[in-house]
Design an enzyme around this catalytic site. Sequence first.
Site, PDB file in Angstrom:
ATOM      1  N   TRP A 103     -11.108  -6.510  -3.260  1.00 25.37           N
ATOM      2  CA  TRP A 103     -10.666  -6.461  -4.666  1.00 25.37           C
ATOM      3  C   TRP A 103     -10.179  -7.827  -5.123  1.00 25.37           C
ATOM      4  CZ3 TRP A 103     -13.073  -2.613  -6.437  1.00 25.37           C
ATOM      5  CH2 TRP A 103     -13.190  -1.437  -5.710  1.00 25.37           C
ATOM      6  N   ASP A 172      -2.387  -6.876  -8.794  1.00 27.70           N
ATOM      7  CA  ASP A 172      -3.174  -5.643  -8.779  1.00 27.70           C
ATOM      8  C   ASP A 172      -2.449  -4.671  -7.844  1.00 27.70           C
ATOM      9  OD1 ASP A 172      -4.985  -3.601  -8.379  1.00 27.70           O
ATOM     10  OD2 ASP A 172      -6.674  -4.893  -7.817  1.00 27.70           O
ATOM     11  N   LYS A 196      -5.640   6.056  -7.713  1.00 26.23           N
ATOM     12  CA  LYS A 196      -5.192   6.028  -6.322  1.00 26.23           C
ATOM     13  C   LYS A 196      -3.847   6.742  -6.210  1.00 26.23           C
ATOM     14  CE  LYS A 196      -8.737   3.281  -5.668  1.00 26.23           C
ATOM     15  NZ  LYS A 196      -8.887   1.884  -5.994  1.00 26.23           N
TER      16      LYS A 196
HETATM   17  C1  LIG Z   1      -9.868   0.905  -6.390  1.00 25.97           C
HETATM   18  C2  LIG Z   1      -9.324  -0.444  -6.615  1.00 25.97           C
HETATM   19  C3  LIG Z   1      -9.806  -1.272  -7.645  1.00 25.97           C
HETATM   20  C4  LIG Z   1     -10.955  -0.863  -8.537  1.00 25.97           C
HETATM   21  O1  LIG Z   1     -10.523   0.069  -9.454  1.00 25.97           O
HETATM   22  P1  LIG Z   1     -11.473   0.615 -10.624  1.00 25.97           P
HETATM   23  O2  LIG Z   1     -10.492   1.420 -11.419  1.00 25.97           O
HETATM   24  O3  LIG Z   1     -12.539   1.423  -9.980  1.00 25.97           O
HETATM   25  O4  LIG Z   1     -12.002  -0.536 -11.370  1.00 25.97           O
HETATM   26  C5  LIG Z   1      -9.217  -2.499  -7.809  1.00 25.97           C
HETATM   27  N1  LIG Z   1      -8.208  -2.910  -7.039  1.00 25.97           N
HETATM   28  C6  LIG Z   1      -7.714  -2.156  -6.036  1.00 25.97           C
HETATM   29  C7  LIG Z   1      -6.588  -2.661  -5.204  1.00 25.97           C
HETATM   30  C8  LIG Z   1      -8.260  -0.890  -5.798  1.00 25.97           C
HETATM   31  O5  LIG Z   1      -7.772  -0.130  -4.810  1.00 25.97           O
END
Ligand SMILES: *Cc1c(COP(=O)(O)O)cnc(C)c1O
Length: 361
Positions: A103, A172, A196
């Site tokens: 990511w 993030d 998540k």
């Molecule tokens: C799943 C995830 C993403 C991607 O998320 P989307 O909502 O599918 O764009 C980005 N960063 C992390 C840390 C993730 O776990």
Amino acid sequence: MTQRIYNFNAGPAALPLPVLEHIQEEMLDFRGSGMSILEVSHRSKWFEDVLDDTTARIKRLLKLDDRYHVLFLQGGASMQFCMVPMNLAVAGKPVDYVDTGTWSTKAIKEARIQGLDVRVVASSQEKEFTYIPKEVPSDGKAAYLHLTSNNTIRGTQWRLFPDSAGIPIVCDMSSDIFSRIFDPAPFGLIYAGAQKNAGPAGVTLVIVRDDMLERVPATLPTMLKYTTYVEKKSMFNTPPTFAIYVMGLVTQWIEETVGGIEKMEGVNNRKAALLYDYLDSQNFYRGTAMPDSRSFMNVTFRLPTEELEQKFIKESLASGLGGLKGHRSVGGCRASIYNAVPTEAVQALVDFMKEFARKNG
Ligand SMILES: *Cc1c(COP(=O)(O)O)cnc(C)c1O
């Protein structure tokens, strides 16, 4: 009789059972509206209350002061990979990133596409992203420092955030927001796809500090500017109403049923300890993350062979334990033990693992 499994999916992932039951209860008549939440106008009092309540709960849970704005966007965390540099880069300044896997790597790519001076100031790539870098050098020149707090795929997590020497941190937190206490002060912006640890897919939480908004270029398209979402209270256009409503219920569950983030963190620590203590006590399974960098949300491990891994995934599912397959890019096994995954589920997993090792070891 409804049959539910223990759900270890990485995302979309488990939601608290009381939240699902609450949704079911008020599905046909949402709080006296005579409609479901899916059918009410986003401009109605019913939805306005949901939005205000969800925002207030997020601010309380994360102890955000008045400088922070809570926004609800679409496009997933992936959209933030491009929106962050578009909005927060500063002419003539570099942007700093730490690369801790998939990511982060994608976020770096999106900043580079925009022609920015992207500096990868630390990386764990040379060891297949199995650890969190110890040193994050800063010369004080960057517009921001970008981190990924929890690496969902590699199973690593920043246990302590690095000192950014006054540079605003952009983070993030898609896979660990609301899982533990942290000091929001060094953060200029936090983003998290909800699916998540915070709710269903379809909404991305963005928390932005006031001073960051001064950077937003006037030339950006309206829908891509953070200022639009601040000025219009996330309602410049139709927001993902159902996903925001569920996020509201999840944050209510953390506040009122679990008893707050401190309690939530305590439960998460116990769950992670159950699993890691077992991993450390035997030689059949092998944890893939370095011990001091282990994620308390995504526990990644390997079995002696890929055949055994396939067997493990198949037999665990037959025993009511779902979602234990590792990300397709790395293979192996992964147990995602987010907030909504109860301790009993982790205990059931450890019991299953012991039995499987005994039979196949
Ligand atoms: C799943 C995830 C993403 C991607 O998320 P989307 O909502 O599918 O764009 C980005 N960063 C992390 C840390 C993730 O776990």
